[in-house]
Design an enzyme around this catalytic site. Structure first.
Site, PDB file in Angstrom:
ATOM      1  N   HIS A  75       0.785  -1.230   0.000  1.00 47.27           N
ATOM      2  CA  HIS A  75       0.000   0.000   0.000  1.00 47.27           C
ATOM      3  C   HIS A  75       0.821   1.286   0.000  1.00 47.27           C
ATOM      4  O   HIS A  75       0.295   2.354  -0.346  1.00 47.27           O
ATOM      5  CB  HIS A  75      -0.919   0.005   1.225  1.00 47.27           C
ATOM      6  CG  HIS A  75      -2.179   0.790   1.033  1.00 47.27           C
ATOM      7  ND1 HIS A  75      -2.289   1.864   0.169  1.00 47.27           N
ATOM      8  CD2 HIS A  75      -3.411   0.661   1.591  1.00 47.27           C
ATOM      9  CE1 HIS A  75      -3.504   2.352   0.216  1.00 47.27           C
ATOM     10  NE2 HIS A  75      -4.215   1.647   1.060  1.00 47.27           N
ATOM     11  N   TYR A 118     -14.553   5.888   9.078  1.00 48.40           N
ATOM     12  CA  TYR A 118     -13.566   6.352   8.097  1.00 48.40           C
ATOM     13  C   TYR A 118     -14.046   5.993   6.695  1.00 48.40           C
ATOM     14  O   TYR A 118     -14.348   4.836   6.413  1.00 48.40           O
ATOM     15  CB  TYR A 118     -12.227   5.662   8.368  1.00 48.40           C
ATOM     16  CG  TYR A 118     -11.076   6.062   7.480  1.00 48.40           C
ATOM     17  CD1 TYR A 118     -10.035   6.834   7.989  1.00 48.40           C
ATOM     18  CD2 TYR A 118     -10.988   5.634   6.158  1.00 48.40           C
ATOM     19  CE1 TYR A 118      -8.955   7.178   7.185  1.00 48.40           C
ATOM     20  CE2 TYR A 118      -9.923   5.984   5.354  1.00 48.40           C
ATOM     21  CZ  TYR A 118      -8.909   6.753   5.873  1.00 48.40           C
ATOM     22  OH  TYR A 118      -7.832   7.097   5.080  1.00 48.40           O
ATOM     23  N   THR A 140      -5.058  10.649  -0.491  1.00 49.30           N
ATOM     24  CA  THR A 140      -6.399  10.454   0.064  1.00 49.30           C
ATOM     25  C   THR A 140      -6.680  11.451   1.181  1.00 49.30           C
ATOM     26  O   THR A 140      -5.774  12.082   1.718  1.00 49.30           O
ATOM     27  CB  THR A 140      -6.562   9.029   0.633  1.00 49.30           C
ATOM     28  OG1 THR A 140      -5.611   8.833   1.689  1.00 49.30           O
ATOM     29  CG2 THR A 140      -6.369   7.979  -0.442  1.00 49.30           C
TER      30      THR A 140
END
Length: 786
Positions: free
Chosen positions: A471, A587, A600
């Protein structure tokens, strides 16, 4: 290794009368073709680099400006107002040039300066236009005159046929919100989650921070925003991802699934051959910058910087922090099968291996019966365990000899391929098939994926595929972009024979894949085993449930005149309340790629409006009219928050950077400490679909992907990824932990389904007729929601 290629056609013998060297014509031909390909690639990259560098102008426009300027000299009109004469007088080596040559060279230099000035003028004009975000806040389907004018100017300044990185220099910087706005929005976001006493305490902490350390931290952060390209992204990558010392398997890596209903071939090697070849085609276009940039509304460009590290990239473990190592032009692939590591070369004669050639290479690996070397079987478990033991083992046992060479082959490969030995995939006749498929992609056996690679391609014996992605280097839409290209190319361009093999002839003269060699001592094997035991505990604790919601989809939701994302988020809040008996900090991931190097931002979906709506749904005395009114208020609130996050006015990234700055300055902030320690018990994300529109899913409705998902974020919470597939399907990927007595992924999936249906019933008097039309497939090509 590379030596294997040379040994095929190179002979060297020593005779009494001297050395006799024989070179194979085939090898000489391959060397020549490789050189030609390399130079052609450099030339294309240089050309595309120039095109992107001068965009929105073009190199031909320079020639036009020069010719125009030169023509004025012959009619004795000086448009430079004397600048050409000044340049001529200051030219070096004037004595070696004629007067005419000096004049021509001066005119060319002046024209070039004018051309560069107009390039920067166009670029900064486009940047100013892209800083306008009022269009996002306009009602869906309604566009103001100012926005129409703005769109026209964007089109005019954007030029024609932009390359992938053409807009990078024109993208605006992510703005730093004001401290007052961020704190006010934060307090508003937690109001529904705290009782009066808790809220007053938090309000006191927030105001103390606002009046003491916040102004100084904000000044330093503003300074960083002026100096750095993006004030968030570098710290986000370092502190959220690379400095984490816990396992990245499940906790960080995420997965992407194959096509849901279609398997193009049941032959494992053939499917892997086509898929790898399609990835190489994508990589070639990526390296040349030839992909079209993604654009919102088809006009507003998104940042493409995350795509640069998709291939040839590995996360390297460190004692205190990891690093992301990105290389260029890697020509091999490392394949794992039944505990063995193989190196497969991806080029021959200066070209990519054909799908049929790749199929042959992978089939050779599948039929290889050799046993793993001592310690090789579970070697990749090092990447699944804690980072510090892996970093120490890497320094101690993999810094020299064959271990170093083999590890370099793995870490420098284009990507990592696992030829799995257990079939996976969605089977409607088999309960839990989607759950098993997801868990296999997320963690596998804990030792059959190299979790540090930018991505692992996983191939199953039944022809199914999937991806596990590290990630730190990028977010889900980036790998999703590549995967959509690969699936479309595999199914609609490359194809298979009637027997399920890759199309094309087979070159049986290719050298066999090379086994990587390892010499792993007993102490290292103990480290491997301890990493495996820890990873196995994490993997076994993942409670996963895949839910295909086909009762209705985006088409029907849009007839309710609401955002599909807001609809789903409110359904998640209702499901969470029914599942847990209360509300929690939620979230939702939102992108900020309209800004340069944006990644993001967080949307805090559990708002006061959402809470009021959920309570009304659970109170029997509330009418559907009241519930619908509260739903619309909550949906509008959610959409506004999502738009604020997209346009750089979010809450959490700003507070995160203020916290990092406070740590650098040695300042203690109880408010920031409290904010950063709050758990996200419900973590959600929407995976985008149809970014490229390479497949018409109305014409080919079965060629849809199932999206992807991630592991649970909190020990006692849920992770939910949802994918809006076409008009009539929504897939949910739900994860939690078996060790938590409070959570159950299957139960939560059932609650989501019921919540979706209950909310839809509120609109039934309005859209019953439309619902039937959608289910009959009449409504197609509904305009995408912004």
């Amino acid at each position: 290794m590379a030596e294997a290629h040379q040994a095929v056609g190179f002979e060297f013998t020593v005779r009494p009368d001297g050395a006799d060297i024989k070179l194979s014509q085939e090898v000489i031909k391959n060397i020549y073709l490789s050189g030609v390909t390399a130079w052609r690639k450099r030339a294309i990259q240089f050309k595309n680099g120039v095109l992107a560098g001068v965009y929105p102008a073009s190199p031909s426009s320079w020639l036009i400006v020069v010719i125009a300027m030169m023509s004025t000299l012959y009619v004795h009109v000086d448009l430079s107002l004397g600048m050409i004469d000044i340049i001529k007088e200051n030219l070096p080596s004037r004595g070696y040039m004629s007067v005419q040559t000096q004049m021509v060279l001066s005119a060319i230099l002046f024209a070039t300066g004018i051309w560069l000035f107009f390039i920067y003028l166009l670029r900064y004009s486009l940047k100013a236009l892209l800083s306008y975000h009022a269009w996002i806040f306009e009602s869906h389907g309604k566009m103001s005159s100012s926005t129409k004018l703005w769109l026209s100017l964007i089109k005019m300044f954007s030029g024609r046929r932009p390359l992938l990185y053409s807009f990078q220099a024109s993208l605006p910087r992510l703005p730093v919100p004001s401290v007052d706005d961020t704190i006010d929005r934060y307090l508003e976001s937690v109001r529904a989650l705290l009782d009066n006493k808790q809220y007053r305490q938090m309000e006191t902490l927030a105001n103390d921070f606002r009046n003491t350390s916040a102004p100084q931290l904000q000044r330093y952060l503003m300074l960083k925003s002026w100096w750095a390209t993006n004030y968030v992204s570098d710290w986000w990558e370092e502190y959220i991802y690379l400095r984490g010392r816990s396992p990245i398997m499940v906790n960080s890596n995420f997965y992407v699934m194959d096509l849901l209903y279609v398997t193009p071939t049941r032959r494992q090697a053939a499917r892997a051959g086509n898929t790898v070849h399609a990835m190489l085609q994508y990589r070639r276009k990526l390296e040349r910058g030839e992909h079209a940039p993604l654009r919102a509304l088809g006009i507003v460009p998104m940042c493409s910087s995350q795509m640069e590290r998709m291939f040839n990239t590995t996360r390297i473990p460190g004692i205190e922090t990891d690093i992301v190592q990105h290389l260029t032009d890697r020509k091999h692939l490392v394949v794992y099968h039944k505990g063995r590591f193989f190196q497969v070369w991806l080029y021959t004669g200066g070209r990519h291996l054909l799908p049929s050639e790749l199929e042959m290479q992978f089939q050779r690996i599948l039929t290889d019966t050799t046993e793993p070397q001592p310690g090789e079987l579970k070697l990749a478990a090092l990447t699944a365990g804690n980072r510090v033991p892996w970093a120490r083992a890497r320094l101690r046992y993999f810094s020299q000899g064959v271990n170093k060479a083999s590890l370099q082959a793995v870490e420098s490969s284009a990507f990592f391929l696992t030829l799995d030995d257990e079939a996976q995939g969605y089977d409607p006749e088999q309960t839990g098939s989607l759950d098993s498929y997801a868990k296999s992609l997320l963690h596998g056996k804990c030792y059959d994926r190299w979790f540090d690679k930018s991505f692992n391609l996983i191939s199953y014996p039944n022809g199914k595929m999937g991806i596990n992605t590290e990630h730190s280097w990028a977010d889900a839409p980036i790998i999703g972009h590549m995967w959509e290209y690969v699936l479309a190319t595999d199914c609609f361009h490359l194809g298979y024979t009637e027997e399920g093999h890759c199309k094309g002839d087979v070159n049986k003269g290719l050298p066999y894949p090379t086994r990587l060699q390892w010499q792993i001592p007993k102490e290292c094997r103990e480290t491997i085993e301890s990493s495996y035991v820890l990873a196995k505990q994490i993997a076994d604790d993942v409670d996963f449930h895949g839910c295909l919601f086909s009762e209705f989809g985006k088409g029907l939701i849009k007839t309710c005149k609401t955002s599909p994302d807001a609809f789903i988020q409110l359904a998640l809040q209702l499901a969470q309340f029914r599942d847990q008996g209360g509300f929690c900090l939620t979230y939702e991931s939102s992108m900020t790629r309209m800004f340069r190097e944006g990644r993001t931002e967080t949307v805090r979906s559990c708002t006061s409006e959402a809470v009021a709506f959920v309570r009304a749904m659970e109170e029997e005395d509330k009418s559907n009219i009241t519930r619908l009114e509260l739903f619309r208020k909550a949906a509008d609130k959610h959409q506004n928050m999502y738009r604020l996050a997209m346009t750089g006015s979010g809450i959490d990234r700003h507070l995160f950077c203020l916290y990092i700055m406070s740590k650098y300055l040695g300042m203690d902030s109880p408010f920031l400490k409290q904010v950063l320690s709050e758990p996200w018990k419900l973590s959600t994300s929407q995976t985008p679909q149809q970014q490229l529109n390479l497949v018409d899913i109305n014409k080919f409705p079965r060629y849809v992907g199932a999206g992807g998902g991630f592991g649970p974020v909190a020990d006692d919470g849920y992770g939910v990824s949802y994918i809006i597939v076409g008009e009539n399907l929504i897939t949910f990927h739900i994860s939690s932990k078996f060790s938590s007595p409070e959570t159950d992924s299957f139960r939560f999936g059932q609650n989501i389904r019921k919540a979706m249906l209950d909310i839809q019933k509120l609109f039934k008097p309005i859209n019953h007729k439309t619902e039937l039309q959608v289910k009959n497939g009449v409504m197609q090509n509904v305009k995408k929601d912004v």
